[in-house]
Design a protein around this motif. Structure first.
Motif, PDB file in Angstrom:
ATOM      1  N   GLU A  52       4.504   7.629   1.822  1.00 24.67           N
ATOM      2  CA  GLU A  52       3.096   7.236   1.733  1.00 24.67           C
ATOM      3  C   GLU A  52       2.191   8.306   2.330  1.00 24.67           C
ATOM      4  OE1 GLU A  52       2.976   3.442   3.626  1.00 24.67           O
ATOM      5  OE2 GLU A  52       3.415   2.338   1.767  1.00 24.67           O
ATOM      6  N   ARG A  56      -0.754  10.426   0.266  1.00 24.62           N
ATOM      7  CA  ARG A  56      -2.152  10.576   0.694  1.00 24.62           C
ATOM      8  C   ARG A  56      -2.544  12.046   0.759  1.00 24.62           C
ATOM      9  NH1 ARG A  56      -0.564   6.481   4.333  1.00 24.62           N
ATOM     10  NH2 ARG A  56      -0.256   8.037   5.967  1.00 24.62           N
ATOM     11  N   THR A  59      -2.729  13.671  -2.692  1.00 20.13           N
ATOM     12  CA  THR A  59      -3.956  13.291  -3.392  1.00 20.13           C
ATOM     13  C   THR A  59      -5.108  14.204  -2.986  1.00 20.13           C
ATOM     14  OG1 THR A  59      -3.276  10.985  -3.591  1.00 20.13           O
ATOM     15  CG2 THR A  59      -5.631  11.442  -3.722  1.00 20.13           C
ATOM     16  N   THR A  60      -5.190  14.496  -1.684  1.00 22.30           N
ATOM     17  CA  THR A  60      -6.242  15.398  -1.205  1.00 22.30           C
ATOM     18  C   THR A  60      -6.055  16.802  -1.770  1.00 22.30           C
ATOM     19  OG1 THR A  60      -6.416  14.129   0.850  1.00 22.30           O
ATOM     20  CG2 THR A  60      -7.327  16.355   0.855  1.00 22.30           C
ATOM     21  N   ARG A  71      -5.029  11.089  -8.097  1.00 25.21           N
ATOM     22  CA  ARG A  71      -4.468   9.995  -7.293  1.00 25.21           C
ATOM     23  C   ARG A  71      -2.955  10.043  -7.373  1.00 25.21           C
ATOM     24  NH1 ARG A  71      -5.758   6.325 -10.224  1.00 25.21           N
ATOM     25  NH2 ARG A  71      -3.788   5.388 -10.920  1.00 25.21           N
ATOM     26  N   GLU A  73       0.083   7.541  -5.780  1.00 28.51           N
ATOM     27  CA  GLU A  73       0.352   6.331  -5.011  1.00 28.51           C
ATOM     28  C   GLU A  73       1.833   5.979  -5.112  1.00 28.51           C
ATOM     29  OE1 GLU A  73      -2.140   3.213  -6.360  1.00 28.51           O
ATOM     30  OE2 GLU A  73      -3.987   4.079  -5.543  1.00 28.51           O
TER      31      GLU A  73
END
Length: 322
Positions: A52, A56, A59-60, A71, A73
């Motif tokens: 996870e 995150r 994604t950045t 994105r 996830e």
């Protein structure tokens, strides 16, 4: 062996609308009793935290480098044999393999080829919305994509730092799943599935890691065991902290019961005025530190100096009398 399921039958409109390799929750899946599950619930929990965090940060990175909405996830983490995993990948597919120094084996990151091609389009200033070619990347496209993959591997290193210190290096890029030799066919691998979206394109991405290489690190992360030297060091630190705390000076006050005065009376005070403390003669004084009462005392003297003799708390004295 397969597990029963109430999902749509193969060939139905609901089933045919799903991308290849995608399995809905509750659908039957193959279970090989010759290779029992090795991933415990504790392993999955540790991996989920790392994956996870990777999602995150990835994604950045994707949003920043592609200058487009992106994105990633986490969907779930499962155990497969490498052959079974490869069979779920479409052909062609964008597959990047990487080393896992200092661990043995290789990792694998796979996602749809059209998303990989549109990423190159975005990095070259395009919109990524045009139809993308269904072919291997050119040398220039590969070089541009390798820069993105290197950044993603850096985030993978940071995300797994609480499990093991990795130094992953990009190894190769392949488009035919059968030619991506990241592990032996019977090897057990941990497959993390992600939903990946860049701009208007979406698909499924998978991050594959060899279980045998991570087994010891996962056991330590799930049930950390300190060595004898580490335990001795922790005990010495606790003892030193306790000794230092016992030597810390603390301001202590002995006071009468606080008195409430109106603002008008307070502002009208002058030299020579008398304030009635209204402290009962038989009530002990409060012993406080930082405005916290921790004991009670009565006025006394010691070698011609004023002192306070500690006495039982009023409530304790009443109980003893009763």
């Amino acid at each position: 062996m397969t597990r029963p399921d109430n999902g749509p039958a193969p060939g139905s409109p609901a089933a045919s609308s799903r991308p290849a390799g995608h399995r809905r929750r509750g659908e039957p899946r193959t279970y090989d009793f010759r290779r029992p599950t090795k991933l415990s619930r504790e392993h999955v929990r540790v991996l989920q935290i790392a994956q996870e965090a990777f999602a995150r940060q990835a994604t950045t990175v994707l949003t920043t480098m592609l200058r487009a909405g992106a994105r990633l996830e986490l969907v779930g983490i499962e155990q497969h044999s490498y052959d079974d995993y490869v069979a779920t990948l479409p052909n062609p597919c964008f597959i990047a393999t990487f080393t896992l120094e200092p661990l043995a084996g290789k990792g694998l990151l796979a996602y749809p080829l059209d998303i990989a091609m549109s990423s190159v389009d975005h990095m070259l200033g395009g919109s990524g919305a045009a139809d993308q070619p269904d072919r291997p990347m050119t040398v220039m496209e590969t070089t541009i994509t390798n820069h993105l993959l290197t950044r993603l591997l850096q985030e993978l290193t940071a995300s797994f730092s609480h499990i093991v210190q990795l130094q992953p290096e990009l190894s190769d890029v392949e488009y035919n799943p059968q030619l991506a030799q990241a592990a032996a066919g019977s090897d057990t691998v941990m497959v993390a599935s992600f939903t990946m979206a860049i701009g208007s394109r979406a698909g499924e991405a998978t991050l594959v890691l060899p279980f045998s290489s991570f087994a010891a690190a996962l056991n330590n992360a799930a049930s950390p065991q300190l060595s004898e030297s580490a335990q001795a060091k922790r005990r010495r630190a606790a003892e030193a902290l306790e000794q230092r705390l016992n030597l810390v000076p603390v301001d202590v006050s002995v006071r009468f019961t606080p008195l409430e005065v109106s603002s008008d009376d307070l502002l009208s005070l002058a030299v020579g005025d008398v304030l009635l403390l209204r402290h009962p003669q038989d009530a002990p004084l409060e012993v406080t530190t930082n405005d916290v009462t921790f004991a009670f005392a009565i006025a006394s003297n010691h070698r011609r100096r004023l002192a306070a003799a500690i006495v039982p708390t009023p409530s304790a004295a009443q109980k003893d009398t009763a």
